[in-house]
Structure formats: C-alpha cells, structure tokens
Scaffold this active site. Structure first.
Site, PDB file in Angstrom:
ATOM      1  N   ASP A   1      46.104  24.431  66.746  1.00  0.00           N
ATOM      2  CA  ASP A   1      46.923  23.221  66.778  1.00  0.00           C
ATOM      3  C   ASP A   1      48.367  23.710  66.729  1.00  0.00           C
ATOM      4  O   ASP A   1      48.883  24.040  65.662  1.00  0.00           O
ATOM      5  CB  ASP A   1      46.615  22.320  65.578  1.00  0.00           C
ATOM      6  CG  ASP A   1      47.514  21.091  65.524  1.00  0.00           C
ATOM      7  OD1 ASP A   1      48.006  20.655  66.582  1.00  0.00           O
ATOM      8  OD2 ASP A   1      47.730  20.565  64.418  1.00  0.00           O
TER       9      ASP A   1
ATOM     10  N   GLU B   1      44.992  22.476  71.229  1.00  0.00           N
ATOM     11  CA  GLU B   1      45.332  21.059  71.348  1.00  0.00           C
ATOM     12  C   GLU B   1      46.539  20.914  72.254  1.00  0.00           C
ATOM     13  O   GLU B   1      47.559  21.576  72.053  1.00  0.00           O
ATOM     14  CB  GLU B   1      45.627  20.460  69.972  1.00  0.00           C
ATOM     15  CG  GLU B   1      45.852  18.968  70.019  1.00  0.00           C
ATOM     16  CD  GLU B   1      45.976  18.340  68.647  1.00  0.00           C
ATOM     17  OE1 GLU B   1      46.953  17.582  68.456  1.00  0.00           O
ATOM     18  OE2 GLU B   1      45.115  18.593  67.782  1.00  0.00           O
TER      19      GLU B   1
ATOM     20  N   ASP C   1      46.822  20.493  59.076  1.00  0.00           N
ATOM     21  CA  ASP C   1      47.079  21.130  60.361  1.00  0.00           C
ATOM     22  C   ASP C   1      46.027  22.200  60.656  1.00  0.00           C
ATOM     23  O   ASP C   1      45.638  22.395  61.801  1.00  0.00           O
ATOM     24  CB  ASP C   1      48.478  21.755  60.378  1.00  0.00           C
ATOM     25  CG  ASP C   1      49.555  20.693  60.268  1.00  0.00           C
ATOM     26  OD1 ASP C   1      49.918  20.116  61.304  1.00  0.00           O
ATOM     27  OD2 ASP C   1      50.003  20.429  59.142  1.00  0.00           O
TER      28      ASP C   1
END
Length: 184
Positions: free
Chosen positions: A11, A71, A144
């Site tokens: 991410d 992502e 996260d």
C-alpha cells in the site's frame, strides 16, 4: 508436493507505506509478515522515494516474493497528493521490476471487495477480516500495513482470473501497456 509462492502486497504512501507478505501453498495461504515504513520524519520528498525504493528492494531480497500486488492510487481532488502518491507507487513498482518480479495493480475498491465482499468497507473491516482469514493474534495500531497485506490476499483470491487489474512482467510489458504515458 504443492506449489509454493510468496506474494508481497504494498500500500504505497509518502507518509506511511504499508506492506504484507503471504506464502501460498497449493490453495492455502499463510501469513508471513506485515509492517509499515514510517516516512513522516523525512522532510524531503525525494529522500522518501529513495527510502521506499531501498526498503522494497530489501523486502524482495529477504523474502524472494514471486509476485507483487500493489494498491493503485485512488483519484482524489488534491493533484499534488496524487502526484506524490503516484511517485511512491512508481518507485515501489520500479524496485519489483528491477528484480523481474511480476506486478499486479488493484483498485482500492477491488481489494476491499475481495477481502470483505464490500467495495466500500472501512480499513477496520478489512483488517478484522484479514485477522480472521489469517489467524492474526492482534492487529497493528496503524492499518496501512493491513492494507498492504490486503493487496497480497486480494491477489491470492484473484490468481488466474485477474480482471480489472493491470499486470506487468517486466519493463517491456510496462512500456507496452502504457505507451500513451511515454513521450516520443
């Protein structure tokens, strides 16, 4: 013997980069690690990009992932934030491509849908579902890292049927699929 592979999920971010690793044995996934890279202490954006690149290379060289799931940046109203996020993603992708690791991008909604069945799920809902799926004892304070892990799990669930995701097997594939981004 069942086929084994390791998936690194990322991410990307310029404040916090989350990542997670899973091992796939046959049709089963096993948790390896999740963590985050804290970047807020660095003022220089280029220093942050260098650290993202170096840490991604370190993760690759340590765990030898067979695939990377990342992502894709979501589209926001702040152009500067989007540019910085896109750079962070690009640097992480470049690290994987430099080691010839196939990379697949997933939209945030697709990751949430794969994990929870709801494309609008909250970070907390995604984290709780990952906790159940992988038997995690506790969740991190910052989510996260679970977002990075969610990208890896999403890739596992979508293996062999990647629809609506972009996949790159190397620089040549990246260039071929992104010709409109290249100035001639």
């Amino acid at each position: 013997m069942a086929e084994e592979r390791i998936i690194l999920g990322i991410d990307p971010g310029t404040t916090i980069m989350g990542f997670g690793l899973i091992k796939v044995v046959g049709k089963n996934m096993h948790f390896i690690q999740l963590n985050e890279l804290q970047l807020s202490k660095y003022d220089n954006h280029y220093q942050k990009l260098k650290i993202i690149f170096e840490r991604t290379i370190e993760l690759i060289d340590t765990h030898h992932p067979d695939e990377i799931a990342i992502e894709a940046p979501f589209f926001g109203k702040n152009v500067q934030s989007m540019l910085k996020l896109g750079r962070a993603q690009g640097v992480a992708m470049a690290a994987g491509l430099s080691r010839d690791i196939p990379i697949t991008e997933y939209e945030p909604k697709k990751i949430k849908m794969a994990i929870t069945g709801n494309g609008n799920a909250s970070k907390e809902q995604v984290a709780k579902m990952l906790q159940q799926l992988l038997g995690l004892k506790e969740l991190p304070k910052n989510l996260d890292s679970t977002d990075g892990l969610a990208a890896a799990v999403c890739h596992f669930f979508n293996s062999g049927k990647v629809v609506g995701a972009k996949s790159y097997t190397g620089w040549d594939a990246f260039v071929k699929q992104n010709e409109e981004r290249i100035k001639k």
